[in-house]
Write a protein that holds these residues in place. Sequence first.
Motif, PDB file in Angstrom:
ATOM      1  N   ALA A 148      10.258  -2.443  12.398  1.00  0.00           N
ATOM      2  CA  ALA A 148       9.645  -2.287  11.076  1.00  0.00           C
ATOM      3  C   ALA A 148      10.039  -0.958  10.448  1.00  0.00           C
ATOM      4  N   ILE A 149      10.054   0.095  11.236  1.00  0.00           N
ATOM      5  CA  ILE A 149      10.447   1.417  10.730  1.00  0.00           C
ATOM      6  C   ILE A 149      11.885   1.383  10.240  1.00  0.00           C
ATOM      7  N   GLU A 150      12.768   0.806  11.019  1.00  0.00           N
ATOM      8  CA  GLU A 150      14.177   0.714  10.613  1.00  0.00           C
ATOM      9  C   GLU A 150      14.334  -0.153   9.369  1.00  0.00           C
ATOM     10  N   LEU A 151      13.585  -1.214   9.282  1.00  0.00           N
ATOM     11  CA  LEU A 151      13.615  -2.092   8.118  1.00  0.00           C
ATOM     12  C   LEU A 151      13.211  -1.322   6.855  1.00  0.00           C
ATOM     13  N   VAL A 152      12.118  -0.575   6.929  1.00  0.00           N
ATOM     14  CA  VAL A 152      11.661   0.205   5.771  1.00  0.00           C
ATOM     15  C   VAL A 152      12.674   1.294   5.437  1.00  0.00           C
ATOM     16  N   ARG A 153      13.215   1.955   6.436  1.00  0.00           N
ATOM     17  CA  ARG A 153      14.230   2.994   6.172  1.00  0.00           C
ATOM     18  C   ARG A 153      15.464   2.410   5.476  1.00  0.00           C
ATOM     19  N   THR A 154      15.887   1.231   5.908  1.00  0.00           N
ATOM     20  CA  THR A 154      17.039   0.581   5.288  1.00  0.00           C
ATOM     21  C   THR A 154      16.752   0.258   3.827  1.00  0.00           C
ATOM     22  N   GLU A 155      15.602  -0.331   3.571  1.00  0.00           N
ATOM     23  CA  GLU A 155      15.208  -0.676   2.200  1.00  0.00           C
ATOM     24  C   GLU A 155      15.074   0.581   1.339  1.00  0.00           C
ATOM     25  N   LEU A 156      14.464   1.607   1.875  1.00  0.00           N
ATOM     26  CA  LEU A 156      14.255   2.849   1.137  1.00  0.00           C
ATOM     27  C   LEU A 156      15.580   3.521   0.786  1.00  0.00           C
ATOM     28  N   ALA A 157      16.491   3.583   1.731  1.00  0.00           N
ATOM     29  CA  ALA A 157      17.808   4.179   1.462  1.00  0.00           C
ATOM     30  C   ALA A 157      18.550   3.399   0.385  1.00  0.00           C
TER      31      ALA A 157
ATOM     32  N   HIS B 299       7.501   2.837  -8.260  1.00  0.00           N
ATOM     33  CA  HIS B 299       6.302   2.403  -7.546  1.00  0.00           C
ATOM     34  C   HIS B 299       6.677   1.830  -6.175  1.00  0.00           C
ATOM     35  N   TRP B 300       7.730   1.027  -6.128  1.00  0.00           N
ATOM     36  CA  TRP B 300       8.208   0.424  -4.880  1.00  0.00           C
ATOM     37  C   TRP B 300       8.648   1.497  -3.893  1.00  0.00           C
ATOM     38  N   VAL B 301       9.406   2.477  -4.368  1.00  0.00           N
ATOM     39  CA  VAL B 301       9.881   3.556  -3.495  1.00  0.00           C
ATOM     40  C   VAL B 301       8.698   4.360  -2.960  1.00  0.00           C
ATOM     41  N   ALA B 302       7.720   4.652  -3.809  1.00  0.00           N
ATOM     42  CA  ALA B 302       6.536   5.385  -3.349  1.00  0.00           C
ATOM     43  C   ALA B 302       5.796   4.592  -2.276  1.00  0.00           C
ATOM     44  N   TRP B 303       5.690   3.270  -2.480  1.00  0.00           N
ATOM     45  CA  TRP B 303       5.038   2.432  -1.477  1.00  0.00           C
ATOM     46  C   TRP B 303       5.830   2.433  -0.170  1.00  0.00           C
ATOM     47  N   LEU B 304       7.151   2.329  -0.257  1.00  0.00           N
ATOM     48  CA  LEU B 304       7.980   2.372   0.945  1.00  0.00           C
ATOM     49  C   LEU B 304       7.790   3.689   1.689  1.00  0.00           C
ATOM     50  N   GLU B 305       7.731   4.791   0.957  1.00  0.00           N
ATOM     51  CA  GLU B 305       7.539   6.101   1.586  1.00  0.00           C
ATOM     52  C   GLU B 305       6.185   6.173   2.293  1.00  0.00           C
ATOM     53  N   ARG B 306       5.132   5.679   1.645  1.00  0.00           N
ATOM     54  CA  ARG B 306       3.806   5.669   2.280  1.00  0.00           C
ATOM     55  C   ARG B 306       3.797   4.769   3.509  1.00  0.00           C
ATOM     56  N   THR B 307       4.445   3.620   3.399  1.00  0.00           N
ATOM     57  CA  THR B 307       4.490   2.684   4.519  1.00  0.00           C
ATOM     58  C   THR B 307       5.255   3.287   5.687  1.00  0.00           C
ATOM     59  N   LEU B 308       6.379   3.933   5.402  1.00  0.00           N
ATOM     60  CA  LEU B 308       7.147   4.590   6.464  1.00  0.00           C
ATOM     61  C   LEU B 308       6.316   5.671   7.136  1.00  0.00           C
ATOM     62  N   LEU B 309       5.600   6.445   6.355  1.00  0.00           N
ATOM     63  CA  LEU B 309       4.736   7.485   6.916  1.00  0.00           C
ATOM     64  C   LEU B 309       3.678   6.865   7.826  1.00  0.00           C
ATOM     65  N   ARG B 310       3.087   5.788   7.373  1.00  0.00           N
ATOM     66  CA  ARG B 310       2.055   5.121   8.164  1.00  0.00           C
ATOM     67  C   ARG B 310       2.628   4.555   9.475  1.00  0.00           C
ATOM     68  N   LEU B 311       3.805   3.959   9.379  1.00  0.00           N
ATOM     69  CA  LEU B 311       4.420   3.380  10.582  1.00  0.00           C
ATOM     70  C   LEU B 311       4.856   4.454  11.569  1.00  0.00           C
ATOM     71  N   THR B 312       5.357   5.576  11.069  1.00  0.00           N
ATOM     72  CA  THR B 312       5.875   6.612  11.964  1.00  0.00           C
ATOM     73  C   THR B 312       4.793   7.580  12.463  1.00  0.00           C
ATOM     74  N   HIS B 313       3.772   7.820  11.640  1.00  0.00           N
ATOM     75  CA  HIS B 313       2.757   8.792  12.012  1.00  0.00           C
ATOM     76  C   HIS B 313       1.368   8.198  12.176  1.00  0.00           C
ATOM     77  N   GLY B 314       1.227   6.928  11.874  1.00  0.00           N
ATOM     78  CA  GLY B 314      -0.068   6.279  12.075  1.00  0.00           C
ATOM     79  C   GLY B 314      -1.088   6.562  10.998  1.00  0.00           C
ATOM     80  N   THR B 315      -0.699   7.219   9.930  1.00  0.00           N
ATOM     81  CA  THR B 315      -1.644   7.484   8.847  1.00  0.00           C
ATOM     82  C   THR B 315      -0.922   7.544   7.526  1.00  0.00           C
ATOM     83  N   ASP B 316      -1.654   7.309   6.485  1.00  0.00           N
ATOM     84  CA  ASP B 316      -1.149   7.415   5.121  1.00  0.00           C
ATOM     85  C   ASP B 316      -1.938   8.524   4.463  1.00  0.00           C
ATOM     86  N   ARG B 317      -1.296   9.595   4.098  1.00  0.00           N
ATOM     87  CA  ARG B 317      -1.999  10.752   3.554  1.00  0.00           C
ATOM     88  C   ARG B 317      -2.742  10.444   2.267  1.00  0.00           C
ATOM     89  N   SER B 318      -2.397   9.344   1.599  1.00  0.00           N
ATOM     90  CA  SER B 318      -3.086   9.007   0.361  1.00  0.00           C
ATOM     91  C   SER B 318      -4.338   8.167   0.621  1.00  0.00           C
TER      92      SER B 318
END
Length: 190
Positions: A114-123, A170-189
């Motif tokens: 999932a992390i790699e998938l989000v990173r690919t989409e985000l890039a 909006h999509w990129v911001a969501w991807l960034e939040r999702t990546l943060l949640r997947l990698t660190h277990g939390t969403d700062r927002s």
Amino acid sequence: MKFENVLLGLLARRPYSGYDLRKWLETEGQFVWAKAHHSQIYRKLAQMESDGWVRHEVDSREGRPDAKVYRLTERGHDVLLEWVRSPYEPTSRLQETDFTARLSMAAPLDRDVAIELVRTELAYRRAQIAKNRHRDRSLHYEDPVPGFDQEIDRYVHDSLHLLGAGAMDHWVAWLERTLLRLTHGTDRSD
């Protein structure tokens, strides 16, 4: 994305009857898969059972017809993981169902995928923005057809660009939040 991937993903969460699958596809599933006729669902379930991906049990229901309740088999789980882990190639269209369906299955099954998938989409989306955000979007007219309103054409053209840019941001911001949640277990927002 194939219809059976959607069904396997649902059955990974819990057992479903064909009727319950149809209900899900008519509500939540309308955003993942085009409307499926009940005969299509039952044919696909029969094929998946024949392939050893699912099995059913009969649920006796008092006063109502018995229901076949389908469960994912170990082979079905393996097939689902093969799809989730298969290479993902983003398309130019934003929020393709292949990405969203794949992520919804990858996140609970294999966080690294999932992390790699989000990173690919985000890039891919960041590269799209870099390439297209500030391109020349001038419209040029040469002998337009009679009645062609150039002013409204420019307005709609610019308005759609702003709408698309906002959706992309909006999509990129969501991807960034999702990546943060997947990698660190939390969403700062949160």
